[in-house]
Design a protein around this motif. Sequence first.
Motif: not given
Length: 356
Positions: A199, A201-202, A204-205, A209, A212-213, A216-217, A241
Amino acid sequence: MSATKLFAILLCFAVIGAVAPLQSEAPKDSLFGVNTVILITLLAIPFVFCFLHSNNELVTSDNKAVVITGCDSGFGHSLATRLHKLGYTVYACCLFSKQHGADELRKLGESRMHVLQVDVTNEEEIRDATEYVKSTLGDTQLWALVNNAGIASYAEIEWCSVNVFQKIMDVNVIGVVRMTKSFLPLLRASKGRVVNVASLSGRYTLPAFAAYSMSKVACIAFSDGLRQEMCKFGIKVITVEPGLYRTPIAVQMMADSKKRWNDTPTEIRDAYGEEYFAGFIDLLNFQMTRARENVEEVVDMMADAVTSTRPRIRYVPYWVTKLRSTILMLLPSGIRDKLFRLYSVRVEPKCMHNSP
């Protein structure tokens, strides 16, 4: 080379050529100094590369199988249907293999559509699924594993329990690791590929979130490491992503947020106040109005990651989203934080009302 590609390349060089002469006429510290030319050149190169690298050549689906997780609904369900139509043998892993989504896939025909019960947090179910795939492949090779299963939570850190953090990491990260390690021997034999649905979200956050972030990171980091380690075997590793899309996982966030709030200790809820939480829900509703509805944009890229002879390392659906994410990742953290605060709750927490 297509006319579109040629136009993009010529446009990039035209911009660089137009700006370059300005550096000799401008002071060293001016806007059009050599640093600007270098910056424009560096920004142009990736776009030229993307056009040159785009590839419409597809591998043949003959004697190729794909394992996909999270096929109950959303991206996974659509991808399973798409690849089946393209002639692939599909092993569709569902969390609820007796419910409607799984039944719809079964109707496509059992000869090339296998619906499996797989909870990616359950190692026994993963072992059973792996053995089933091995025993039913026959002359077919496992060509791709698509790690699509995932869960999300939209809640501020103080009212997101540690158990929720752990559950999200278990599904979105350790689940990906479990599935990948289980199926890598089959992929090594076919020199196939692993497609991990991560995503933006991986990268930046946003507020609320964090859980979840984080997952995904970690998924992106796992994919980067795996890609470098598997290249010696000819196995490709790809991430898809997407941004926010109107999928069942996104719609579920509304009910999930209310549950997280209700489960939060009274002391914390009193600090924020019901008015703040109402503002939080209003913000969530606003975010959902911005969610893209065309999930096929994502499925198109997932399918390309599986079927292309030269897949990209990273796919970001929808060009506007890709451009926006690229800019955000280049910004200093302080500026990015200020931009993201525009998407924060506008109501002051209750405990701040009487603060000096």
